[in-house]
Design an enzyme around this catalytic site. Structure first.
Site, PDB file in Angstrom:
ATOM      1  N   HIS A  69     -58.541  -4.661  -1.530  1.00 47.27           N
ATOM      2  CA  HIS A  69     -57.857  -5.841  -0.977  1.00 47.27           C
ATOM      3  C   HIS A  69     -56.661  -6.203  -1.833  1.00 47.27           C
ATOM      4  O   HIS A  69     -56.560  -5.787  -2.992  1.00 47.27           O
ATOM      5  CB  HIS A  69     -58.822  -7.027  -0.950  1.00 47.27           C
ATOM      6  CG  HIS A  69     -59.252  -7.435  -2.316  1.00 47.27           C
ATOM      7  ND1 HIS A  69     -60.348  -6.878  -2.949  1.00 47.27           N
ATOM      8  CD2 HIS A  69     -58.711  -8.297  -3.210  1.00 47.27           C
ATOM      9  CE1 HIS A  69     -60.462  -7.397  -4.153  1.00 47.27           C
ATOM     10  NE2 HIS A  69     -59.476  -8.264  -4.349  1.00 47.27           N
ATOM     11  N   HIS A 153     -50.547  -6.641  -5.217  1.00 41.63           N
ATOM     12  CA  HIS A 153     -51.086  -5.327  -5.577  1.00 41.63           C
ATOM     13  C   HIS A 153     -52.503  -5.176  -5.027  1.00 41.63           C
ATOM     14  O   HIS A 153     -53.134  -6.159  -4.628  1.00 41.63           O
ATOM     15  CB  HIS A 153     -51.145  -5.204  -7.103  1.00 41.63           C
ATOM     16  CG  HIS A 153     -52.157  -6.149  -7.685  1.00 41.63           C
ATOM     17  ND1 HIS A 153     -51.867  -7.483  -7.911  1.00 41.63           N
ATOM     18  CD2 HIS A 153     -53.465  -5.982  -8.023  1.00 41.63           C
ATOM     19  CE1 HIS A 153     -52.950  -8.085  -8.372  1.00 41.63           C
ATOM     20  NE2 HIS A 153     -53.946  -7.196  -8.450  1.00 41.63           N
TER      21      HIS A 153
HETATM   22  P1  A2P Z   1     -57.109  -8.538  -8.404  1.00 44.36           P
HETATM   23  O1  A2P Z   1     -56.546  -9.325  -7.280  1.00 44.36           O
HETATM   24  O2  A2P Z   1     -56.111  -8.117  -9.394  1.00 44.36           O
HETATM   25  O3  A2P Z   1     -57.902  -7.358  -7.949  1.00 44.36           O
HETATM   26  P2  A2P Z   1     -63.372 -11.433  -9.888  1.00 44.36           P
HETATM   27  O4  A2P Z   1     -64.208 -10.283  -9.402  1.00 44.36           O
HETATM   28  O5  A2P Z   1     -62.887 -11.281 -11.305  1.00 44.36           O
HETATM   29  O6  A2P Z   1     -63.982 -12.753  -9.623  1.00 44.36           O
HETATM   30  O7  A2P Z   1     -62.055 -11.394  -9.016  1.00 44.36           O
HETATM   31  C1  A2P Z   1     -62.071 -11.359  -7.631  1.00 44.36           C
HETATM   32  C2  A2P Z   1     -60.681 -11.010  -7.148  1.00 44.36           C
HETATM   33  O8  A2P Z   1     -59.762 -12.066  -7.471  1.00 44.36           O
HETATM   34  C3  A2P Z   1     -60.111  -9.767  -7.778  1.00 44.36           C
HETATM   35  O9  A2P Z   1     -59.497  -9.049  -6.754  1.00 44.36           O
HETATM   36  C4  A2P Z   1     -59.170 -10.265  -8.840  1.00 44.36           C
HETATM   37  O10 A2P Z   1     -58.112  -9.501  -9.250  1.00 44.36           O
HETATM   38  C5  A2P Z   1     -58.741 -11.601  -8.313  1.00 44.36           C
HETATM   39  N1  A2P Z   1     -58.572 -12.542  -9.434  1.00 44.36           N
HETATM   40  C6  A2P Z   1     -59.498 -12.872 -10.349  1.00 44.36           C
HETATM   41  N2  A2P Z   1     -59.039 -13.836 -11.171  1.00 44.36           N
HETATM   42  C7  A2P Z   1     -57.776 -14.102 -10.781  1.00 44.36           C
HETATM   43  C8  A2P Z   1     -56.757 -14.989 -11.231  1.00 44.36           C
HETATM   44  N3  A2P Z   1     -56.950 -15.809 -12.255  1.00 44.36           N
HETATM   45  N4  A2P Z   1     -55.579 -14.979 -10.586  1.00 44.36           N
HETATM   46  C9  A2P Z   1     -55.373 -14.165  -9.546  1.00 44.36           C
HETATM   47  N5  A2P Z   1     -56.285 -13.310  -9.064  1.00 44.36           N
HETATM   48  C10 A2P Z   1     -57.470 -13.260  -9.668  1.00 44.36           C
END
Ligand code: A2P
Length: 222
Positions: A69, A153
């Site tokens: 995603h 991304h």
């Molecule tokens: P990304 O979008 O780079 O893949 P988690 O499993 O750590 O809870 O994260 C769930 C999703 O949200 C992942 O896709 C992750 O990164 C994104 N994510 C986690 N923390 C943040 C943040 N502080 N800011 C933006 N995206 C985040």
């Protein structure tokens, strides 16, 4: 009571449809498989890993996470700043559940993450939070100068102990270097596109043919 009134999701984003997830995973695997056999990669291996290894198997090095995603807004069930404001935006409500075509324009690898750059269209940018790049400034100062959508991304894998949100920071770093005029050291023309090296173990493959990925704008409660 509708779920959206009881709590906010972990995050909103575009979720790739199953068929295209397989294709993107295969493309990423092919890239990793080729990258770690290149002489140029071996030459820069000390920049890539601090361990005194002579070789690294990139397919093992990165752990893949769940469904592919592209996160728009990380809400952390409402605890993240601006989460409620984002969820309440009319455009978010209007486009929730709609289909989109994301354009994957590059793949990148760093010692921390592997990901795909998503080049958002103007329509898609309407769902992009205004402060997504600014939030990265404490870690990537130059992110302040990059256009909205630069952080978009898909995380394809993380090294052990690395959080997926690192992927966006790694992408921003590479884009900031490009913006400063560092074109990266052109390393090789690969079948998939041109591979450039940006130092400190950062590799970017600009895809000759961007991958068009069908995705649904939705959210994950986790
Ligand atoms: P990304 O979008 O780079 O893949 P988690 O499993 O750590 O809870 O994260 C769930 C999703 O949200 C992942 O896709 C992750 O990164 C994104 N994510 C986690 N923390 C943040 C943040 N502080 N800011 C933006 N995206 C985040």
């Amino acid at each position: 009571v509708p779920l959206e009134e009881t709590s906010l999701p972990l995050f909103f984003g575009w979720f790739l449809l199953p068929g295209i997830q397989d294709k993107v995973r295969c493309t990423s695997m092919d890239f990793l498989k080729t990258l770690d056999t290149l002489e140029a990669f071996k030459k820069h291996l000390p920049d890539f890993t601090v361990e005194a290894e002579k070789e690294v198997d990139l397919e093992q090095y990165f752990q893949a996470n769940g469904a592919l995603h592209c996160t728009t807004k990380f809400c952390d069930y409402g605890k993240a700043e601006g989460a409620k404001e984002y969820a309440d935006k009319p455009i978010v409500k209007e486009l929730y559940g709609s289909a989109f075509e994301l354009s994957l324009s590059a793949l990148f690898v760093t010692p921390r993450t592997v990901g795909a750059r998503v080049s958002l269209s103007e329509d898609q940018l309407t769902l992009w939070p205004a402060d997504a790049e600014k939030e990265a400034v404490p870690l990537v100062p130059a992110a302040a100068t990059l256009p909205a959508g630069s952080r978009a991304h898909i995380t394809l894998g993380c090294a052990e102990g690395v959080e997926p949100q690192q992927t966006g920071f790694d992408l921003l770093e590479i884009l900031a270097l490009q913006k400063e005029g560092q074109e990266g050291e052109l390393v090789e023309e690969m079948e998939l596109g041109s591979l450039a090296y940006y130092g400190k173990g950062r590799w970017l493959l600009s895809l000759r043919e961007p991958v068009s990925a069908q995705a649904c704008f939705s959210s994950l409660y986790g």
